[in-house]
Design an enzyme around this catalytic site. Structure first.
Site, PDB file in Angstrom:
ATOM      1  N   HIS A   1      -3.824   7.010   0.722  1.00 27.59           N
ATOM      2  CA  HIS A   1      -4.008   5.669   0.163  1.00 27.59           C
ATOM      3  C   HIS A   1      -5.440   5.246   0.474  1.00 27.59           C
ATOM      4  CE1 HIS A   1      -4.068   1.442  -0.327  1.00 27.59           C
ATOM      5  NE2 HIS A   1      -3.973   1.176   0.962  1.00 27.59           N
TER       6      HIS A   1
ATOM      7  N   ASN B   1      -9.915  -0.991  -2.760  1.00 26.56           N
ATOM      8  CA  ASN B   1      -8.513  -0.725  -2.398  1.00 26.56           C
ATOM      9  C   ASN B   1      -7.617  -1.314  -3.489  1.00 26.56           C
ATOM     10  OD1 ASN B   1      -5.891  -1.116  -1.328  1.00 26.56           O
ATOM     11  ND2 ASN B   1      -6.659  -1.232   0.767  1.00 26.56           N
TER      12      ASN B   1
ATOM     13  N   CYS C   1       0.821  -1.222   0.000  1.00 26.44           N
ATOM     14  CA  CYS C   1       0.000   0.000   0.000  1.00 26.44           C
ATOM     15  C   CYS C   1       0.850   1.265   0.000  1.00 26.44           C
ATOM     16  CB  CYS C   1      -0.925   0.014   1.207  1.00 26.44           C
ATOM     17  SG  CYS C   1      -1.954  -1.448   1.280  1.00 26.44           S
TER      18      CYS C   1
HETATM   19  N1  ACO Z   1     -19.482  -9.534   4.912  1.00 28.40           N
HETATM   20  C1  ACO Z   1     -20.192  -9.866   5.998  1.00 28.40           C
HETATM   21  N2  ACO Z   1     -19.629 -10.218   7.162  1.00 28.40           N
HETATM   22  C2  ACO Z   1     -18.301 -10.210   7.241  1.00 28.40           C
HETATM   23  C3  ACO Z   1     -17.497  -9.863   6.138  1.00 28.40           C
HETATM   24  C4  ACO Z   1     -18.145  -9.516   4.943  1.00 28.40           C
HETATM   25  N3  ACO Z   1     -17.455  -9.161   3.831  1.00 28.40           N
HETATM   26  N4  ACO Z   1     -16.197  -9.943   6.521  1.00 28.40           N
HETATM   27  C5  ACO Z   1     -16.190 -10.335   7.789  1.00 28.40           C
HETATM   28  N5  ACO Z   1     -17.445 -10.494   8.242  1.00 28.40           N
HETATM   29  C6  ACO Z   1     -17.891 -10.923   9.551  1.00 28.40           C
HETATM   30  C7  ACO Z   1     -16.863 -11.742  10.273  1.00 28.40           C
HETATM   31  O1  ACO Z   1     -16.932 -13.089   9.915  1.00 28.40           O
HETATM   32  C8  ACO Z   1     -17.252 -11.502  11.711  1.00 28.40           C
HETATM   33  O2  ACO Z   1     -18.318 -12.341  12.021  1.00 28.40           O
HETATM   34  P1  ACO Z   1     -18.449 -13.002  13.518  1.00 28.40           P
HETATM   35  O3  ACO Z   1     -18.552 -11.844  14.420  1.00 28.40           O
HETATM   36  O4  ACO Z   1     -19.670 -13.801  13.381  1.00 28.40           O
HETATM   37  O5  ACO Z   1     -17.185 -13.779  13.675  1.00 28.40           O
HETATM   38  C9  ACO Z   1     -17.760 -10.077  11.719  1.00 28.40           C
HETATM   39  O6  ACO Z   1     -18.112  -9.773  10.353  1.00 28.40           O
HETATM   40  C10 ACO Z   1     -16.761  -9.101  12.197  1.00 28.40           C
HETATM   41  O7  ACO Z   1     -15.507  -9.405  11.573  1.00 28.40           O
HETATM   42  P2  ACO Z   1     -14.239  -8.549  11.814  1.00 28.40           P
HETATM   43  O8  ACO Z   1     -13.122  -9.052  10.970  1.00 28.40           O
HETATM   44  O9  ACO Z   1     -14.030  -8.399  13.294  1.00 28.40           O
HETATM   45  O10 ACO Z   1     -14.774  -7.203  11.194  1.00 28.40           O
HETATM   46  P3  ACO Z   1     -14.304  -5.760  11.513  1.00 28.40           P
HETATM   47  O11 ACO Z   1     -15.379  -5.063  12.217  1.00 28.40           O
HETATM   48  O12 ACO Z   1     -12.939  -5.709  12.082  1.00 28.40           O
HETATM   49  O13 ACO Z   1     -14.237  -5.200  10.044  1.00 28.40           O
HETATM   50  C11 ACO Z   1     -12.562  -4.618   8.459  1.00 28.40           C
HETATM   51  C12 ACO Z   1     -13.315  -5.742   9.118  1.00 28.40           C
HETATM   52  C13 ACO Z   1     -13.524  -3.784   7.638  1.00 28.40           C
HETATM   53  C14 ACO Z   1     -11.511  -5.178   7.548  1.00 28.40           C
HETATM   54  C15 ACO Z   1     -11.948  -3.756   9.571  1.00 28.40           C
HETATM   55  O14 ACO Z   1     -11.156  -4.539  10.440  1.00 28.40           O
HETATM   56  C16 ACO Z   1     -11.137  -2.676   9.050  1.00 28.40           C
HETATM   57  O15 ACO Z   1     -11.660  -1.660   8.663  1.00 28.40           O
HETATM   58  N6  ACO Z   1      -9.805  -2.838   9.095  1.00 28.40           N
HETATM   59  C17 ACO Z   1      -8.870  -1.899   8.573  1.00 28.40           C
HETATM   60  C18 ACO Z   1      -8.014  -2.587   7.634  1.00 28.40           C
HETATM   61  C19 ACO Z   1      -8.323  -2.225   6.232  1.00 28.40           C
HETATM   62  O16 ACO Z   1      -9.201  -1.510   5.879  1.00 28.40           O
HETATM   63  N7  ACO Z   1      -7.477  -2.717   5.419  1.00 28.40           N
HETATM   64  C20 ACO Z   1      -7.546  -2.402   4.058  1.00 28.40           C
HETATM   65  C21 ACO Z   1      -6.500  -3.097   3.356  1.00 28.40           C
HETATM   66  S1  ACO Z   1      -4.956  -2.923   4.095  1.00 28.40           S
HETATM   67  C22 ACO Z   1      -4.433  -1.432   3.727  1.00 28.40           C
HETATM   68  O17 ACO Z   1      -4.648  -0.934   2.685  1.00 28.40           O
HETATM   69  C23 ACO Z   1      -3.688  -0.714   4.773  1.00 28.40           C
END
Ligand code: ACO
Length: 335
Positions: free
Chosen positions: A262, A292, A115
């Site tokens: 980014h 992304n 990234c």
């Molecule tokens: N659709 C529906 N449900 C989903 C999905 C999806 N696509 N993905 C995960 N879930 C579910 C999981 O299975 C989990 O279910 P459970 O509670 O029954 O186990 C629940 O949703 C929560 O999952 P988490 O992984 O804890 O979700 P979180 O709230 O952390 O959101 C996310 C995930 C959006 C990736 C978040 O962690 C985030 O914003 N992270 C930042 C990282 C990021 O954006 N990276 C981008 C790429 S890296 C970069 O460019 C730097």
């Protein structure tokens, strides 16, 4: 010391639009979940037979950037290609661009900083120009994520986020010291290398080993992301590295005309926007339409911002990135 400035920008995304609704047909997810957590509405995926690869998309973006910079492609002294999804394990994709553009023997280098790849590449180009070694440098950020994502409920935490696309910039030497890239700032923290990674296939996990294991539970050849850890680190590092750049140039946050972060996740961009007290007009986001695109995201966003007239001569433009490595960086530009 010479100054470097961006003289031309270009972008390319595949035609194939994949909406959140499309994803619900192959995994358990919903438009609302994706929009609420990431801001993404749709992304582009390469389609079999459309002729695109990581390098080819880079070439398409580069051609536009070269034309807009009004230089001859034969005047390019160096190609820097940032990607985490090169066409081949080796050689890098930069040489494929050099061949496709028919530039004779110019050096080509791949930058593997995910990234932050475009900022790392821009910084590298800036040093080559500032020291007087080169005059014109083509910097590309391009990704072909779609073929390597696990498009199923198991992979949904990662696969809904990423899209394909490329952006390119031409950096040229300039005599005007009041304009151009004022400074760049790069960092890394390898202790988190595996928190956002693709472990195999690699020299750590060779293909024959993966095949021999024949393990349906093996996900090592799909990208892995510890989403919450990435989020927590991203918001801190984005802020730090923007402040570092402003301080070095004796600038303050209220002097920023445009921040192009980014496009990791709209929630991260919004957090930074709030922290720096910027308006919607001062932060450029297009993750809603492209997802992304990793190394491609900043040059794609910067190109669109420029095309929309949001980057004007004299503007203070700040680029910032955080991602796998962990790596992060910023660039402070007087346009
Ligand atoms: N659709 C529906 N449900 C989903 C999905 C999806 N696509 N993905 C995960 N879930 C579910 C999981 O299975 C989990 O279910 P459970 O509670 O029954 O186990 C629940 O949703 C929560 O999952 P988490 O992984 O804890 O979700 P979180 O709230 O952390 O959101 C996310 C995930 C959006 C990736 C978040 O962690 C985030 O914003 N992270 C930042 C990282 C990021 O954006 N990276 C981008 C790429 S890296 C970069 O460019 C730097």
């Amino acid at each position: 010391m010479y100054q470097s400035r961006i003289a031309g920008l270009g972008m390319y995304v595949p035609e194939n639009v994949v909406t959140n609704e499309d994803l619900t047909k192959v995994m358990e997810t919903s438009h609302d979940w994706i929009v609420e957590r990431t801001g993404i509405h749709e992304r582009r995926h390469i389609e079999k037979g459309d002729g695109n690869t990581t390098a080819i998309m880079g070439v398409k973006a580069a051609k536009t950037a070269i034309e807009r910079a009004e230089i001859n492609k034969d005047d390019i002294d160096l190609i820097l290609f940032a990607t985490l999804s090169p066409d081949y394990y080796f050689p890098g994709s930069g040489v494929l661009v050099q061949e496709a553009l028919e530039i004779e023997n110019c050096p080509a280098m791949d930058i593997r900083n995910q990234c932050s790849g475009f900022i790392y590449a821009l910084s590298t180009a800036d040093q080559f120009i500032k020291t007087g070694m080169y005059n014109n440098i083509l910097v590309i950020g391009s990704e072909n994520h779609s073929g390597g994502l696990e498009m199923s409920t198991r992979g949904r935490g990662v696969s809904v986020i990423f899209g394909d696309g490329a952006g390119a910039a031409i950096l040229i030497r300039s005599d005007d010291s009041s304009r151009g890239i004022l400074s760049t700032h790069l960092h890394a923290q390898g202790e988190f290398a595996e928190e956002l990674s693709l472990i195999g296939p690699s020299t750590n996990r060779w293909v024959p080993e993966i095949i021999a294991a024949n393990d349906p539970e093996d996900t090592s050849y799909y990208p892995y992301m510890n989403g919450q850890l990435v989020f927590k680190n991203a918001v801190v590092r984005f802020s730090e590295v923007i402040m570092e750049g402003l301080k070095q140039n004796e600038l303050t946050q209220d002097q920023i005309d445009l921040l192009v972060p980014h496009q990791a996740n709209l929630r991260i961009s919004q957090f930074i926007q709030k922290k720096f007290g910027l308006t919607d007009d001062q932060v450029y986001n297009n993750i809603q339409r492209y997802g992304n695109t990793t190394a491609g995201s900043i040059p794609i966003a910067l190109t669109e911002a420029w095309q929309e007239g949001k980057v004007q001569p004299g503007d203070l433009v700040v680029l910032a990135a955080f991602g796998s490595g962990f790596t992060w960086g910023s660039a402070i530009i007087r346009w």
